[in-house]
Design an enzyme around this catalytic site. Sequence first.
Site, PDB file in Angstrom:
ATOM      1  CG  MET A   1      -2.100   0.814   1.311  1.00 32.51           C
ATOM      2  SD  MET A   1      -1.935   2.608   1.483  1.00 32.51           S
ATOM      3  CE  MET A   1      -1.218   2.829   3.103  1.00 32.51           C
ATOM      4  N   PRO A   2       0.690   2.181  -0.817  1.00 37.69           N
ATOM      5  CG  PRO A   2       0.907   4.285  -1.816  1.00 37.69           C
ATOM      6  CD  PRO A   2       1.468   3.410  -0.720  1.00 37.69           C
ATOM      7  CB  VAL A   3      -1.056  -0.219  -5.976  1.00 43.55           C
ATOM      8  CG1 VAL A   3      -0.899  -0.384  -7.480  1.00 43.55           C
ATOM      9  CG2 VAL A   3      -0.466  -1.416  -5.246  1.00 43.55           C
TER      10      VAL A   3
ATOM     11  CD  GLU B   1       4.255  -3.105  -6.028  1.00 46.34           C
ATOM     12  OE1 GLU B   1       4.799  -3.630  -6.991  1.00 46.34           O
ATOM     13  OE2 GLU B   1       3.348  -3.653  -5.385  1.00 46.34           O
TER      14      GLU B   1
END
Lengths: 67, 67, 67, 67, 67, 67
Positions: B1-3, B39
Amino acid sequence: MPVVHVMVWKGFSNAAKKRVIAGITNVFVEMGVPREAVEVILHEVPKENWGVGGEQASERLKDVQVP
Amino acid sequence: MPVVHVMVWKGFSNAAKKRVIAGITNVFVEMGVPREAVEVILHEVPKENWGVGGEQASERLKDVQVP
Amino acid sequence: MPVVHVMVWKGFSNAAKKRVIAGITNVFVEMGVPREAVEVILHEVPKENWGVGGEQASERLKDVQVP
Amino acid sequence: MPVVHVMVWKGFSNAAKKRVIAGITNVFVEMGVPREAVEVILHEVPKENWGVGGEQASERLKDVQVP
Amino acid sequence: MPVVHVMVWKGFSNAAKKRVIAGITNVFVEMGVPREAVEVILHEVPKENWGVGGEQASERLKDVQVP
Amino acid sequence: MPVVHVMVWKGFSNAAKKRVIAGITNVFVEMGVPREAVEVILHEVPKENWGVGGEQASERLKDVQVP
């Protein structure tokens, strides 16, 4: 239903693509979803377009192989 | 988290890709998110596949440069 | 251009949402993209809908706070 | 890598969510991908927001159960 | 094929959802795509989660109505 | 608002892309949305990356033409 979008690094072999599509589809079939209703869409992303921890995967994870 | 999925026009330089990945990652790091957990995935879209106001960006915005 | 989709765990404060939106927008503005052209869309995902390593984040990462 | 986005109808039970997350993760683990590297994100979509053949699933497929 | 994801602000009426689903489906039907093959998925995003020009739409565009 | 992501098989002609962009935009314009506010992004997916019923569309639907 369902629609599944799979983001992977570019370079999956055709055999690997088949395994991903069949495998994910089976997860839903085993839960009672009709096989025909499952769509799986592979999005191949070049490693230089994929950032992990602030760096391109092409640098940070350059030795990791794609299936 | 996050993407984070970033849709941009095709043609970003490698330096620009690095800036996007590092910059977005830092936004979250400054909020206390572990750097490793971020990411960032760049999706490059050809300008003829990107519609704005009903027209292809390749026509409507043909003079706009990609970073 | 660009459109940025940010997947985060549900529960971001309004202040945190503002920081994400402003911060990501600035990354592109600093690269010469017009501020008005940047769209950032936050998708809040409940932790039980987010799997990491085969487990729900609501179990595996239950002590991790959301900003 | 990979990141998997799964769009399903709203209403999956928690047990069903666990099965989807574990099952999809295992598809990649069996191909040699490290378990920790797999992220699976479930997006629950109300049936009235899901169109099939031009109609809302809430009407067209109103008798179909969610797992 | 195709799968269409539509991101809109939260609050579309049911009639508006029907129009979006039917209208987008018809675009493809008129191009020869079988009606049954078209899936349209609406993702409703709260205005405070949607950033334009670095600000939340809930502030910047607070007077704009949702259909 | 809105942002529309359209997943289609690779190989759409430029004329077909224009029709999709214009057609989807018009759906929203007819509902009162300003034309300039509509973004439509086409994602072309190779048929071997698109799974239906557990098989690649390149095999299962190999005779189906792309518009």
